[in-house]
Design a protein around this motif. Structure first.
Motif, short mmCIF file in Angstrom:
data_model
loop_
_atom_site.label_atom_id
_atom_site.label_comp_id
_atom_site.label_asym_id
_atom_site.label_seq_id
_atom_site.Cartn_x
_atom_site.Cartn_y
_atom_site.Cartn_z
N SER A 1 46.94 44.80 20.79
CA SER A 1 48.15 44.04 20.54
C SER A 1 47.87 42.62 21.40
CB SER A 1 49.55 44.58 20.86
OG SER A 1 49.57 44.80 22.18
N LEU A 2 48.82 41.55 20.85
CA LEU A 2 48.66 40.49 21.53
C LEU A 2 49.23 40.55 23.02
CD1 LEU A 2 48.30 37.21 21.48
CD2 LEU A 2 50.69 37.02 20.49
N LYS A 3 50.23 41.23 23.03
CA LYS A 3 50.89 41.43 24.48
C LYS A 3 50.04 42.12 25.28
CE LYS A 3 54.93 43.63 26.59
NZ LYS A 3 56.17 44.57 26.26
N GLU A 4 49.35 43.30 24.91
CA GLU A 4 48.20 44.04 25.79
C GLU A 4 47.33 43.31 26.04
OE1 GLU A 4 46.43 47.00 28.01
OE2 GLU A 4 48.42 46.65 27.42
N CYS A 5 46.60 42.45 24.84
CA CYS A 5 45.55 41.45 25.22
C CYS A 5 46.13 40.53 26.44
CB CYS A 5 45.10 40.70 24.06
SG CYS A 5 43.71 39.83 24.05
N ASN A 6 47.10 40.04 26.38
CA ASN A 6 47.67 38.88 27.33
C ASN A 6 47.74 39.72 28.86
OD1 ASN A 6 47.36 36.70 25.68
ND2 ASN A 6 49.50 36.63 25.00
N ARG A 7 48.21 40.90 28.68
CA ARG A 7 48.13 41.49 30.09
C ARG A 7 46.93 41.46 30.85
NH1 ARG A 7 47.92 46.16 32.47
NH2 ARG A 7 46.84 47.09 30.64
N LEU A 8 45.80 42.08 30.13
CA LEU A 8 44.64 42.09 30.43
C LEU A 8 44.15 40.98 30.93
CD1 LEU A 8 43.09 44.85 27.99
CD2 LEU A 8 44.02 45.14 30.24
N LYS A 9 44.41 39.88 30.20
CA LYS A 9 43.90 38.58 30.51
C LYS A 9 44.49 37.86 32.04
CE LYS A 9 42.76 36.74 25.91
NZ LYS A 9 43.21 35.82 24.86
N CYS A 10 45.92 38.22 32.17
CA CYS A 10 46.53 37.86 33.35
C CYS A 10 45.94 38.61 34.32
CB CYS A 10 47.97 38.10 33.23
SG CYS A 10 48.81 36.82 31.95
N GLU A 11 45.87 39.87 34.31
CA GLU A 11 45.13 40.82 35.38
C GLU A 11 43.82 40.39 35.74
OE1 GLU A 11 45.05 44.84 34.35
OE2 GLU A 11 47.25 45.10 34.65
N LEU A 12 43.11 39.90 34.81
CA LEU A 12 41.61 39.38 35.16
C LEU A 12 41.71 37.95 35.79
CD1 LEU A 12 38.69 39.70 34.86
CD2 LEU A 12 38.77 38.64 32.59
N ILE A 13 42.84 37.14 35.51
CA ILE A 13 42.87 35.95 35.98
C ILE A 13 43.15 36.07 37.08
CG2 ILE A 13 44.51 33.80 36.18
CD1 ILE A 13 44.33 33.82 33.14
N ASP A 14 44.32 37.08 37.71
CA ASP A 14 44.70 37.05 39.11
C ASP A 14 43.56 37.63 39.96
OD1 ASP A 14 47.22 36.27 38.61
OD2 ASP A 14 47.97 38.42 38.35
N HIS A 15 42.82 38.52 39.45
CA HIS A 15 41.59 39.19 40.31
C HIS A 15 40.54 38.02 40.49
CE1 HIS A 15 38.44 41.94 41.36
NE2 HIS A 15 37.86 41.39 40.48
N LYS A 16 40.23 37.23 39.47
CA LYS A 16 39.28 36.15 39.71
C LYS A 16 39.68 35.00 40.72
CE LYS A 16 36.34 36.68 35.83
NZ LYS A 16 35.09 37.04 36.57
N LYS A 17 41.06 34.71 40.60
CA LYS A 17 41.80 33.77 41.76
C LYS A 17 41.60 34.39 43.04
CE LYS A 17 44.63 31.04 38.61
NZ LYS A 17 46.05 30.45 38.55
N THR A 18 42.06 35.53 43.20
CA THR A 18 41.91 36.52 44.47
C THR A 18 40.43 36.13 44.97
OG1 THR A 18 43.57 37.88 43.91
CG2 THR A 18 42.25 38.41 45.82
N GLN A 19 39.37 36.63 44.13
CA GLN A 19 38.15 36.51 44.65
C GLN A 19 37.69 34.97 44.88
OE1 GLN A 19 36.09 38.18 41.26
NE2 GLN A 19 35.57 39.76 42.54
N LEU A 20 38.15 34.01 44.41
CA LEU A 20 37.75 32.67 44.63
C LEU A 20 38.52 32.17 45.85
CD1 LEU A 20 38.09 31.13 41.17
CD2 LEU A 20 36.11 31.28 42.51
N ARG A 21 39.65 32.35 46.09
CA ARG A 21 40.40 32.29 47.37
C ARG A 21 39.58 32.88 48.73
NH1 ARG A 21 45.28 33.27 44.38
NH2 ARG A 21 46.12 31.42 43.63
N LEU A 22 39.22 33.98 48.35
CA LEU A 22 38.45 34.90 49.55
C LEU A 22 37.09 34.06 49.99
CD1 LEU A 22 39.22 38.60 48.60
CD2 LEU A 22 40.04 37.30 50.62
N HIS A 23 36.49 33.64 48.89
CA HIS A 23 35.19 32.81 49.00
C HIS A 23 35.59 31.76 49.68
CE1 HIS A 23 31.04 31.53 48.15
NE2 HIS A 23 31.66 30.36 47.47
N CYS A 24 36.38 30.73 49.18
CA CYS A 24 36.88 29.70 49.89
C CYS A 24 37.10 29.77 51.49
CB CYS A 24 37.70 28.85 49.01
SG CYS A 24 37.48 28.45 47.26
N ALA A 25 37.78 30.96 51.62
CA ALA A 25 38.40 31.16 53.06
C ALA A 25 37.03 31.45 53.93
CB ALA A 25 39.26 32.38 53.12
N ALA A 26 35.97 32.21 53.37
CA ALA A 26 34.93 32.68 54.02
C ALA A 26 33.89 31.42 54.28
CB ALA A 26 34.29 33.61 53.42
#
Length: 240
Positions: free
Chosen positions: A214-239
């Motif tokens: 569904s569109l709702k589930e697809c967007n939920r997965l996208k939001c989770e992926l975005i949050d995960h990748k942003k966290t990875q980028l922040r940790l990379h920049c901090a390092a």
């Protein structure tokens, strides 16, 4: 490619342009998807330049009348007469046109430049693939009434078993364009035992009328992926 309603897209504010995203990225902002990705996502012309090696052979970007004349000559030498034009930033099949004669296209020059020019494929399978992290789904699309297979243009969907070679192709395209997730339209051309895979277009979002998710589930997965990748980028920049 059919677009989902803009208020259901978790990855971008559509009042912003890709250049706004580029400015934010240059100023130190962490963007997922990246500004580079957003530039290619919203432009068929940019996609034809970036993904040319993955598209139908002899795909061209027409930026001026001389480009079109050169295409008439080159296609004529190859015996190509039937072509498709894709206007930049069109969606849902509304700005895709079929031409039976290159000379007629040259004489009328109806498309606003720049636009994409491709040979027309007579026999192929049109496949929509949705890739969000580990979630991958595909369905076929066909239209017996006209050459536009978009479901919004009268096309019908069918289930399609996705072999690993198609998934590998999609992930390779996504990596080149820096797409964290994608809706990809593929052309599969079979010639006996040999099968070719070509990219038609790619987007961060798109219609899901033929999908199980569904569109709702697809967007939920996208939001989770975005949050995960942003966290990875922040940790990379901090390092650093």
């Amino acid at each position: 490619m059919e677009d989902a309603p803009s208020d259901n897209k978790p990855y971008a504010d559509h009042r912003r342009t890709p250049f706004d995203a580029l400015i934010e990225e240059r100023q130190g902002g962490i963007l997922v998807p990246s500004a580079f990705c957003q530039f290619s996502c919203r432009s068929k012309v940019n996609q034809a330049k970036l993904f040319r090696d993955y598209m139908i052979p002899h795909t061209r970007v027409i930026s001026c009348r001389q480009d079109l004349l050169s295409a008439v000559i080159a296609y004529g030498e190859l015996g190509i007469t039937k072509v498709v034009t894709k206007e930049d930033r069109g969606s849902g099949g509304s700005r895709i046109h079929l031409w039976n004669d290159m000379e007629l296209l040259y004489a009328l020059k109806p498309c606003k430049e720049p636009f994409v020019l491709q040979p027309f494929l007579e026999h192929y399978s049109d496949i929509r693939v949705v890739v969000v992290g580990d979630y991958v789904e595909a369905y076929g699309r066909e239209n017996l009434q006209n050459f536009r297979n978009n479901l919004g243009c009268g096309g019908a969907s069918r289930t399609f078993p996705l072999a690993q070679q198609y998934i590998d192709f999609c992930r390779e395209v996504m990596a080149l364009g820096d797409y964290p997730f994608a809706h990809l339209d593929l052309f599969l051309v079979s010639n006996g035992e040999d099968e070719k895979i070509y990219l038609s277009e790619i987007a961060l979002g798109g219609g899901l009328k033929g999908a199980k998710i569904s569109l709702k589930e697809c967007n939920r997965l996208k939001c989770e992926l975005i949050d995960h990748k942003k966290t990875q980028l922040r940790l990379h920049c901090a390092a650093r």
